[in-house]
Design a protein around this motif. Structure first.
Motif, PDB file in Angstrom:
ATOM      1  N   LEU A 291       7.641  17.472  70.991  1.00  0.00           N
ATOM      2  CA  LEU A 291       6.214  17.155  71.098  1.00  0.00           C
ATOM      3  C   LEU A 291       5.567  17.021  69.727  1.00  0.00           C
ATOM      4  O   LEU A 291       4.751  16.125  69.500  1.00  0.00           O
ATOM      5  CB  LEU A 291       5.493  18.246  71.886  1.00  0.00           C
ATOM      6  CG  LEU A 291       5.770  18.318  73.377  1.00  0.00           C
ATOM      7  CD1 LEU A 291       5.161  19.579  73.965  1.00  0.00           C
ATOM      8  CD2 LEU A 291       5.200  17.090  74.071  1.00  0.00           C
TER       9      LEU A 291
ATOM     10  N   LEU B 247      -0.349  21.923  72.496  1.00  0.00           N
ATOM     11  CA  LEU B 247       0.463  20.762  72.879  1.00  0.00           C
ATOM     12  C   LEU B 247       1.082  20.927  74.267  1.00  0.00           C
ATOM     13  O   LEU B 247       1.804  20.048  74.728  1.00  0.00           O
ATOM     14  CB  LEU B 247       1.580  20.527  71.852  1.00  0.00           C
ATOM     15  CG  LEU B 247       1.149  20.056  70.465  1.00  0.00           C
ATOM     16  CD1 LEU B 247       2.349  19.990  69.530  1.00  0.00           C
ATOM     17  CD2 LEU B 247       0.458  18.692  70.541  1.00  0.00           C
TER      18      LEU B 247
ATOM     19  N   PHE C 177       5.290  11.818  68.491  1.00  0.00           N
ATOM     20  CA  PHE C 177       5.860  13.142  68.284  1.00  0.00           C
ATOM     21  C   PHE C 177       6.408  13.247  66.856  1.00  0.00           C
ATOM     22  O   PHE C 177       6.777  12.242  66.238  1.00  0.00           O
ATOM     23  CB  PHE C 177       6.942  13.453  69.322  1.00  0.00           C
ATOM     24  CG  PHE C 177       8.225  12.666  69.161  1.00  0.00           C
ATOM     25  CD1 PHE C 177       9.164  12.983  68.186  1.00  0.00           C
ATOM     26  CD2 PHE C 177       8.518  11.610  70.023  1.00  0.00           C
ATOM     27  CE1 PHE C 177      10.350  12.273  68.048  1.00  0.00           C
ATOM     28  CE2 PHE C 177       9.702  10.889  69.895  1.00  0.00           C
ATOM     29  CZ  PHE C 177      10.607  11.217  68.904  1.00  0.00           C
TER      30      PHE C 177
ATOM     31  N   ASN D 127       2.765  12.837  72.510  1.00  0.00           N
ATOM     32  CA  ASN D 127       2.303  14.134  73.007  1.00  0.00           C
ATOM     33  C   ASN D 127       0.930  14.012  73.667  1.00  0.00           C
ATOM     34  O   ASN D 127       0.379  12.920  73.776  1.00  0.00           O
ATOM     35  CB  ASN D 127       2.300  15.189  71.882  1.00  0.00           C
ATOM     36  CG  ASN D 127       1.436  14.766  70.697  1.00  0.00           C
ATOM     37  OD1 ASN D 127       0.376  14.170  70.870  1.00  0.00           O
ATOM     38  ND2 ASN D 127       1.884  15.077  69.495  1.00  0.00           N
TER      39      ASN D 127
END
Length: 272
Positions: free
Chosen positions: A167, A221, A147, A141
């Motif tokens: 993510l 994110l 992730f 991410n």
């Protein structure tokens, strides 16, 4: 690529030794996983290979905060404690995945267990299977971390096949004290079908706080959305009028502009 410092996260030496033996390329390397057989095969079909089971743990002393008997209010000290303890467990799990050179962690479980050796002590545990993509790609991410996803192996395969990538697990928490009814109000409700506005407002407000905090994490994110959201009410040991509302899900991003969604197929079991 940003990596977590295992020493800074206080990963035990025995864990470091176990992880070093499991790194790809070692003569003794083998993977461990809590994936079911079907999940394991679908994760492989999605283009990822398991590297090993990774975990993070934090035994945390949850402080005390007194709520006003007749007032709806967030217990901010308890909210902070529950959030920080989970973050410690998650970051240590991510640091273990970093040691393995993983791109991500699938099928993550985040659990809480209150200990008998202290009524205010709870162990927060994060467990998942670290995986690495067969083909190089931008799987980490925007913070440079692997992730994380609480999706099952089947859901992970479906997500990747459709052109999306996880993510990270995002969460929001709110520990809330719900006001007691006054005696006259309580007696007046006996035998009546009637809404209790202070209860409705308290639960509504607490859930909204948890949801908004989860969404704020996803925005950090740069996610397109959150899938698999769970909104849980966890009473723990605070009594009937104080509870934790916990929102958790997996933030996702698109891998490509077009998305192919596989059509469901009818499967007939061969057993009764």
């Amino acid at each position: 690529m940003t990596t977590a410092d295992p020493a800074a996260h206080r990963i035990p030496e025995d864990a470091m030794r176990r992880l070093a033996e499991m790194r790809p390329g070692q003569k003794t390397s083998l993977f461990t996983s809590d994936l079911s057989v079907n999940e394991f095969l679908l994760v492989r079909e999605a283009g990822f290979r398991p590297l090993g089971l990774v975990l993070g743990s934090s035994i945390y002393h949850v402080g005390f905060q007194m709520g006003r008997w007749s007032k709806n209010q967030e217990m901010d000290r308890l909210s902070q404690a529950m959030y920080h303890a989970r973050e410690l467990a998650m970051s240590r799990m991510e640091a273990e995945a970093d040691v393995l050179g993983a791109d991500g962690i699938v099928a993550v479980r985040l659990e809480i267990e209150f200990k008998e050796f202290g009524s205010d002590l709870a162990e927060f545990i994060a467990v998942g299977t670290a995986v690495k993509a067969d083909e190089p790609g931008e799987w980490r991410n925007n913070t440079g971390k692997p992730f994380t996803s609480d999706l099952s192996g089947q859901d992970f395969w479906t997500l990747v096949q459709a052109g999306y990538a996880p993510l990270g697990m995002v969460m929001g928490t709110c520990v809330y004290h719900i006001a007691h009814q006054r005696f006259r109000q309580m007696m007046g409700n006996i035998g009546q079908n009637v809404e209790i506005p202070q209860y409705t407002e308290a639960l509504y407000d607490a859930r909204e706080l948890a949801m908004s905090r989860m969404q704020a994490e996803a925005e950090q994110l740069e996610a397109e959305g959150i899938v698999g959201v769970q909104l849980l009410s966890l009473p723990h040991r605070w009594g009937g009028h104080t509870t934790e509302f916990f929102a958790i899900g997996t933030a996702v991003k698109p891998l490509r502009a077009d998305h192919h969604i596989a059509k469901p197929q009818l499967v007939l079991p061969l057993t009764d």
